[in-house]
Design an enzyme around this catalytic site. Structure first.
Site, mmCIF file in Angstrom:
data_model
loop_
_atom_site.group_PDB
_atom_site.id
_atom_site.type_symbol
_atom_site.label_atom_id
_atom_site.label_comp_id
_atom_site.label_asym_id
_atom_site.label_seq_id
_atom_site.Cartn_x
_atom_site.Cartn_y
_atom_site.Cartn_z
ATOM 1 C CG HIS A 162 -1.725 1.247 1.373
ATOM 2 N ND1 HIS A 162 -3.079 1.299 1.096
ATOM 3 C CD2 HIS A 162 -1.399 2.498 1.775
ATOM 4 C CE1 HIS A 162 -3.523 2.517 1.311
ATOM 5 N NE2 HIS A 162 -2.518 3.266 1.731
ATOM 6 C CD GLU A 163 1.289 3.512 3.850
ATOM 7 O OE1 GLU A 163 1.377 4.546 3.157
ATOM 8 O OE2 GLU A 163 0.362 3.324 4.638
ATOM 9 C CG HIS A 192 0.540 6.316 -0.962
ATOM 10 N ND1 HIS A 192 -0.609 6.831 -1.529
ATOM 11 C CD2 HIS A 192 0.172 5.812 0.246
ATOM 12 C CE1 HIS A 192 -1.631 6.634 -0.702
ATOM 13 N NE2 HIS A 192 -1.189 6.022 0.368
ATOM 14 C CD GLU A 199 -4.934 6.331 1.269
ATOM 15 O OE1 GLU A 199 -5.223 5.182 1.656
ATOM 16 O OE2 GLU A 199 -3.823 6.834 1.423
ATOM 17 C CG HIS A 219 -7.290 7.082 4.654
ATOM 18 N ND1 HIS A 219 -6.867 8.362 4.957
ATOM 19 C CD2 HIS A 219 -6.168 6.335 4.528
ATOM 20 C CE1 HIS A 219 -5.545 8.375 5.028
ATOM 21 N NE2 HIS A 219 -5.090 7.157 4.772
#
Length: 678
Positions: free
Chosen positions: A370-371, A374, A394, A458
């Site tokens: 996920h991170e 980004h 997101e 989010h």
């Protein structure tokens, strides 16, 4: 997070103050796709069903090949700017290049005006192998021009205003990281001379702060804000015993992955700044599976970064986050009892906290996926981290984080469509987010609606997460890897999935060649349809599934296979702050009453769409409210599908779409609307 803006009003009309929404600007060809469903390119008739068209598949470029394409594009920026009609004071700066199998180049640019960065001026130029420009996808369609390059307010005034915004969000900073810079702000309408101020420090929860505040250089008013540090909470489930790639020098081993761009993992040892200390030891067995050994979190983070790298390389041919063969780095043991993890563009690094009581480091696969995704978004579409584009940002990380988890095929953490399922923040053992039905978390939205841009990113990610689940797996009840799902649809009609692998390919191609910094949900539909058309053909099951999955989250209309449609394409002008106007559709040849899930698909052009009140009027005169007035909804256009329980109405007769503008300064047009009877 939303910022306020002001507009000149007449004294006898309703007023509104609202956050600046990210607006979408696409080329005429893509804009037409929203209405007609046409993609930018069709697959040849001989293309095998369900197979990617190799002509439109991105080539797997080596870092040196990519660098050469960027150099070539950079050498031609002046010619490109003239070819696509930019003004004399505008220049292009190359950010990335994607090359297709047929030689088509998708070149992503930033833009400057009189030497100033144009925020929201990014664009993608598609060039055929012959050198002919095929299309241009722009973040804004507005002509980039400002009346004056001389600010009316000082930089110090802009800095004070930005600091007040940051303090309201928990920052204790007394000054900006650097002096505010002059920019042209073009992401939310008419280009404006502005200041961009970046405030550092920390947020309320201990996450580093990188708050960007855009202020009007003529009035000092805030135009926009977004957070530069992207954070989110992931799964604390460890990955069990795994193989790590490390480096040996003499008798010392380090967490340095030379086979994946030199990714290194560092120990912050409860610190909150700096790089930390590279994990090193005299043997190559890292951690003991518990928090009693600091290297356990390091091993999980190192494994997560390696798996994310491999996922992107294997699935999309992408070599690292920037696609340049160079690795980011990881930091673990951040802060004290920090219950989060975050990606930071400024350090090009991934950072993990140790969780509540320092008992559960947030170092699992879906955190890394996920991170670090980004970072991929920042280096491709650059979706603004606010409004609808922030929700898509997101969702992109949730989508690819899910892809990483499935790709790993790790028995200790099987792939699923749940986000943070191993964390128990609320003490009730539930996941943070659910892709099959986002509203199950109590805050996320299942479907698009006109005010979704004001929701925390989010939670406004919900419709895109829902779309991806439906596109991958379809609607209804099913069990996948032991997890039960039951995904509903906004229109009550079923969706047949095409498989996660194809859904990932479509989303990635749209992200890298169609999306821009200001892409909203309507433009995401357009971009993914174009991507599906290029990869699988516009008559393919995959293309139709994209249409149906978006319609199932109230973005656009179905592919046509789900019912009988009646449509009006006669334009009707909407006067500014005037009486309601109507457009009629006559339905005939049906029996009985209308359904309880009648779909009303609307395509309306109107700046500041919150001005509009939209109703469906049945044959008996009964009115069904589709959209309320909203003073805070400053985004452009209404392109949506609403579901109405019209079962009390006779199906046959004249149906009307009634639209009224209830505030001054904007006019618009009903382009078309459609009734679909399942």
């Amino acid at each position: 997070m939303r910022s306020s803006s002001s507009r000149r009003r007449t004294s006898h009309t309703p007023t509104r103050s609202a956050a600046a929404f990210a607006l979408v600007g696409v080329c005429a060809l893509l804009a037409a796709a929203v209405q007609s469903g046409a993609a930018s390119a069709a697959a040849p008739a001989t293309l095998a069903a369900g197979k990617i068209n190799p002509a439109h598949a991105a080539l797997k470029l080596s870092p040196s090949q990519r660098a050469e394409l960027i150099r070539d594009a950079d050498a031609a920026t002046a010619d490109t700017a003239r070819a696509i009609g930019l003004g004399a004071q505008e220049k292009l700066v190359v950010r990335d290049v994607v090359k297709d199998g047929d030689g088509t180049l998708h070149t992503r640019y930033e833009r400057t005006y009189a030497g100033l960065p144009v925020l929201g001026g990014d664009l993608v130029v598609d060039t055929a192998a012959s050198g002919q420009t095929e299309q241009v996808v722009k973040a804004t369609q507005a002509t980039v021009k400002v009346a004056s390059l001389t600010p009316a307010v000082s930089a110090s005034t802009a800095e004070k205003q930005a600091l007040s915004v940051a303090r309201a969000a928990g920052s204790k900073q007394t000054g900006a990281d650097s002096a505010p810079r002059k920019v042209v702000w073009a992401a939310s309408g008419k280009p404006t001379l502005a200041y961009e101020t970046v405030i550092g420090g920390f947020q309320d929860d201990g996450t580093p702060n990188e708050l960007h505040v855009i202020s009007d250089a003529a009035t000092g008013k805030e135009l926009f804000r977004y957070q530069g540090v992207k954070n989110g909470i992931g799964n604390t489930q460890y990955s069990g015993q795994v193989t790590l790639t490390t480096t040996q020098s003499g008798s010392t081993y380090t967490l340095n992955d030379g086979s994946r761009g030199g990714h290194k993992t560092y120990n912050l040892n409860r610190g909150t700044s700096g790089t930390g200390t590279l994990f090193s030891q005299s043997n190559d067995t890292w951690g003991n599976g518990t928090t009693s050994n600091a290297a356990t979190a390091g091993a999980d983070a190192h494994f997560g970064a390696a798996t994310t790298w491999d996922f992107y390389k294997s699935t999309f041919g992408r070599s690292g986050i920037r696609n340049d063969g160079k690795a980011a780095y990881s930091r673990v043991h951040y802060g004290n009892s920090y219950v989060n993890a975050f990606w930071d563009d400024s350090c090009f690094c991934m950072t993990y906290g140790d969780g509540s009581g320092n008992a559960d480091p947030l170092t699992s696969l879906d955190v890394a996926g996920h991170e670090m995704s980004h970072g991929v978004t920042s280096n491709t579409a650059g979706l603004n981290y606010s409004g609808e584009s922030g929700g898509l940002n997101e969702a992109t990380s949730d989508i690819f984080g899910t892809g990483v988890e499935f790709y790993a095929n790790n028995s200790s953490d099987p792939g699923d469509y749940l986000i943070g399922e191993k964390i128990d923040i609320n003490g009730n053992g539930t996941p943070l987010r659910y892709m099959d039905k986002p509203s199950k978390d109590g805050a996320s939205k299942d479907n698009w609606y006109s005010g979704i841009g004001s929701v925390d990113v989010h939670y406004s990610s919900g419709p895109a997460n829902h779309f991806f689940y439906l596109l991958s797996e379809g609607s209804g009840a099913k069990v996948i890897n032991g997890v039960s799902y039951n995904s509903p649809t906004a229109d009550g009609l079923p969706v047949t999935g095409i498989g996660r692998d194809k859904a990932l390919q479509i989303w990635y191609r749209a992200l890298t060649t169609k999306f821009t910094s200001t892409t909203n949900y309507a433009a995401a539909r357009t971009g993914t349809l174009a991507a599906a058309g290029e990869l699988y053909g516009t008559t393919s099951a995959e293309y139709k599934a994209v249409q149906d999955a978006w319609a199932a989250v109230a973005v656009g209309s179905r592919s046509g296979g789900g019912g009988t449609s009646y449509e009006s394409t006669t334009p009707v002008s909407i006067p500014d702050n005037g009486p309601a106007v109507t457009s009629s559709i006559t339905v005939s040849g049906r029996t009985g009453n209308a359904p309880s899930n009648l779909q009303v698909t609307v395509d309306i052009t109107h700046t500041w769409r919150g001005d509009l009140v939209i109703d469906l009027v049945g044959p008996s005169g009964t009115t069904y409210r589709l959209k309320n007035f909203s003073s805070s909804d400053s985004a452009d256009n209404v392109q949506a599908t609403y579901t109405v329980n019209a079962s009390a109405q006779t199906a046959n007769g004249t149906w009307k779409l009634k639209v009224q503008d209830q505030a001054a300064q904007d006019v618009g047009r009903i382009n078309s609307w459609k009734l679909t009877f399942p």
